[in-house]
Each structure stands twice: as structure tokens, then as C-alpha cells.
Design a protein around this motif. Structure first.
Motif, PDB file in Angstrom:
ATOM      1  N   ARG A  12     -77.848 112.242 -71.612  1.00  0.00           N
ATOM      2  CA  ARG A  12     -79.196 112.147 -72.087  1.00  0.00           C
ATOM      3  C   ARG A  12     -80.191 112.717 -71.064  1.00  0.00           C
ATOM      4  O   ARG A  12     -81.239 113.070 -71.158  1.00  0.00           O
ATOM      5  CB  ARG A  12     -79.460 110.451 -72.207  1.00  0.00           C
ATOM      6  N   THR A  37     -86.500 115.314 -77.443  1.00  0.00           N
ATOM      7  CA  THR A  37     -85.400 114.754 -77.225  1.00  0.00           C
ATOM      8  C   THR A  37     -84.870 113.914 -78.363  1.00  0.00           C
ATOM      9  O   THR A  37     -83.637 113.788 -78.346  1.00  0.00           O
ATOM     10  CB  THR A  37     -85.149 114.116 -75.845  1.00  0.00           C
ATOM     11  N   LEU A  39     -85.081 110.903 -78.330  1.00  0.00           N
ATOM     12  CA  LEU A  39     -84.716 109.686 -77.814  1.00  0.00           C
ATOM     13  C   LEU A  39     -86.055 108.672 -77.963  1.00  0.00           C
ATOM     14  O   LEU A  39     -87.222 109.090 -78.003  1.00  0.00           O
ATOM     15  CB  LEU A  39     -84.213 109.867 -76.264  1.00  0.00           C
ATOM     16  N   ASN A  40     -85.716 107.216 -77.800  1.00  0.00           N
ATOM     17  CA  ASN A  40     -86.781 106.418 -77.787  1.00  0.00           C
ATOM     18  C   ASN A  40     -87.724 106.462 -76.533  1.00  0.00           C
ATOM     19  O   ASN A  40     -86.990 106.995 -75.559  1.00  0.00           O
ATOM     20  CB  ASN A  40     -86.539 104.895 -78.204  1.00  0.00           C
ATOM     21  N   THR A  43     -86.222 104.808 -73.357  1.00  0.00           N
ATOM     22  CA  THR A  43     -85.145 105.396 -72.683  1.00  0.00           C
ATOM     23  C   THR A  43     -85.540 106.751 -71.997  1.00  0.00           C
ATOM     24  O   THR A  43     -85.095 107.070 -70.904  1.00  0.00           O
ATOM     25  CB  THR A  43     -84.241 105.832 -74.007  1.00  0.00           C
ATOM     26  N   VAL A  44     -86.539 107.533 -72.627  1.00  0.00           N
ATOM     27  CA  VAL A  44     -87.075 108.835 -72.033  1.00  0.00           C
ATOM     28  C   VAL A  44     -87.796 108.404 -70.659  1.00  0.00           C
ATOM     29  O   VAL A  44     -87.521 108.899 -69.517  1.00  0.00           O
ATOM     30  CB  VAL A  44     -87.881 109.483 -72.953  1.00  0.00           C
TER      31      VAL A  44
END
Length: 272
Positions: A12, A37, A39-40, A43-44
Motif C-alpha cells: 500500500r 489508490t 484506499l480510504n 490509510t492514505v
């Protein structure tokens, strides 16, 4: 394959780093990275903080946008020395752009992917802007990527197709296994690869693979143009130019390898 603890977090983080790198000097905000990405947001943001702590990503204090950090430059310089490409690859891309008037590229092979690292535009007002430094495709998708997979032996080419099968089916449904194998065969027969707008309609390309002195496929040189600038007869002309530049770059790699000192033999530590 058994999962290794922490590999998901690493994957990730690399996904976020690549998304930042694709923007080059334009910089990118958090919302765009979340979209790119998939991703949430928490998380990023957490991964960005980790990358910033190691100098891989930096943030503009005013705009709060992100860009690649100095450590990426350091690692890139080390990688350039390792592959021996450096200035010679830049010069090859520049010559192709000037002679063709179109956009020229150098991409490197990253296992079963191709990653564009260099781009230079010629003086033609008609340009294709699909491929940019940081763009990443599975081997076989796009002219440079196709040139690389066709230059592999059958076993390696099949491994690349198998490992990328799910991604290609999802993101590039036109690139069926039968289509890719036919494109590989045609590329091997011609000696150079041609993409006739299969990735993005109207964006065509011609490419040739570049080999290391060991025979390993390390990259590809490409010329990309709008469809009207790449009729069959010009594909053949540009194909020869690109192959000549690829051989020239390979000769440079052989000379560079020949200048490397021989590794010293390790002394035995056993008692005589």
C-alpha cells in the motif's frame, strides 16, 4: 504463496508513492491520492506520514500538496548506476524525439510490469499525452511493454501473462490471452513492437526492447504519436530507427560492464 507479515502495508505504501510520483512536478492533494489508490483517507494519510518521515515524500507547507522527496532522487541515482543507463538513455530518447518529431520514451522493466521513466517531445504539434514518466503497465500492454515481453523467452513471457491475467482482464479487457500471444508473435517476427491504439484510441506507438549484457531485458525505447502519423510504411521506418538506438544503448551497457572491476575472490578462512 504464503503471506509475509507486513507485506500488505508495504504494498500500500508503494501504491501511494507511485501515485505521488505520477504527478511529477504538478504535486497532488490527499483527495486525489485517495481516488487514485482506492484506499480510504485515513490509510492514505497514515502512509503519507510514514513516507514523509523517511524522506520519500514531501509536502508543500502552503498548498499542502505532496510530491516525491529527496530520498527518491538518491535511490534513483543509485539505480541508474546499477543499470548503467544514465545519460546514454536520455540521449537516445532525445535523438528519437528530434529525428521523428514525435514523443519518445524510455521504460524500464520491473518484473512483470513496464514503468515509463523518460519522455521527450519532438516538434510535431500533434502529440499523444497518454504515456508519462511514472506510468505503469503490465507487460504486453502498450508498445514498449509489448517489446519487452516479446523479448523474453517463452517461459518468462508466459509467467508474466499468468501473473498479470487478473489485472489485465479487469483493466484492459481487449487484451485477451489469445490477442497478447498473437501480438508477441508478430513483434518477434518484425523485430519491433507496434501498438495501434489498443490502450487508448488514437494513441499509437512503435518500440524496441533493450537488453543488459547478461541478456536480461531491462527496458524499451518507444516513439508514440497520433494515429495519422503512424501509417504502416512509417512504422517500419521508425521501427528500424528505434532498433538501431536500442542496439546503440546495449553497446554502451556492454562497454560500461567491461570497465567494472572484477570481484575479488574471497580468502578461505579454513586452516591449512
Amino acid at each position: 504463496m504464503e503471506s509475509i507479515p507486513g507485506t500488505q502495508a508495504i504494498a500500500r505504501a508503494l501504491c501511494v508513492l507511485r501515485a505521488v510520483a505520477r504527478t511529477r512536478t504538478a504535486r497532488v492533494n490527499l483527495a486525489q491520492l485517495v481516488r487514485d489508490t482506492e484506499l480510504n483517507k485515513p490509510t492514505v494519510h497514515r502512509l503519507l506520514l510514514a513516507l514523509m518521515a523517511d524522506g520519500m515524500v514531501e509536502q508543500d507547507p502552503k498548498s499542502l500538496r505532496y510530491f516525491v522527496g529527496r530520498e527518491c532522487y538518491v535511490l534513483g541515482g543509485i539505480a541508474s548506476e546499477r543499470f548503467g543507463l544514465g545519460r546514454e538513455a536520455v540521449d537516445a530518447v532525445s535523438r528519437l524525439a528530434r529525428s521523428s518529431g514525435d514523443s519518445a520514451f524510455f521504460s524500464i522493466r520491473s518484473d512483470v510490469f513496464a514503468v515509463c521513466v523518460l519522455r521527450e517531445d519532438g516538434d510535431s504539434p500533434l502529440k499523444t499525452h497518454v504515456l508519462q514518466p511514472g506510468t505503469r503497465h503490465p507487460l504486453g500492454v502498450g508498445a514498449g511493454s509489448l517489446a519487452m515481453i516479446a523479448a523474453l523467452d517463452d517461459a518468462e513471457a508466459e509467467r508474466a501473462l499468468k501473473e498479470n491475467a487478473a489485472l489485465i482482464e479487469l483493466a484492459y479487457p481487449e487484451f485477451t490471452p489469445a490477442f497478447l500471444r498473437a501480438e508477441i508473435a508478430t513483434t518477434r517476427m518484425n523485430g519491433f513492437a507496434v501498438n495501434e491504439g489498443h490502450v487508448v484510441r488514437g494513441s499509437w506507438g512503435v518500440a524496441a526492447a533493450v537488453h543488459a549484457p547478461s541478456g536480461e531485458v531491462v527496458g524499451a525505447l518507444t516513439i508514440a504519436a497520433v494515429e495519422s502519423r503512424l501509417p504502416k510504411e512509417r512504422q517500419a521506418v521508425l521501427g528500424k530507427q528505434i532498433v538501431d538506438e536500442a542496439r546503440r544503448l546495449e553497446a554502451h551497457l556492454r562497454r560500461a560492464a567491461a570497465l567494472l572491476p572484477e570481484p575479488k575472490a574471497r580468502k578461505s578462512t579454513r586452516a591449512g
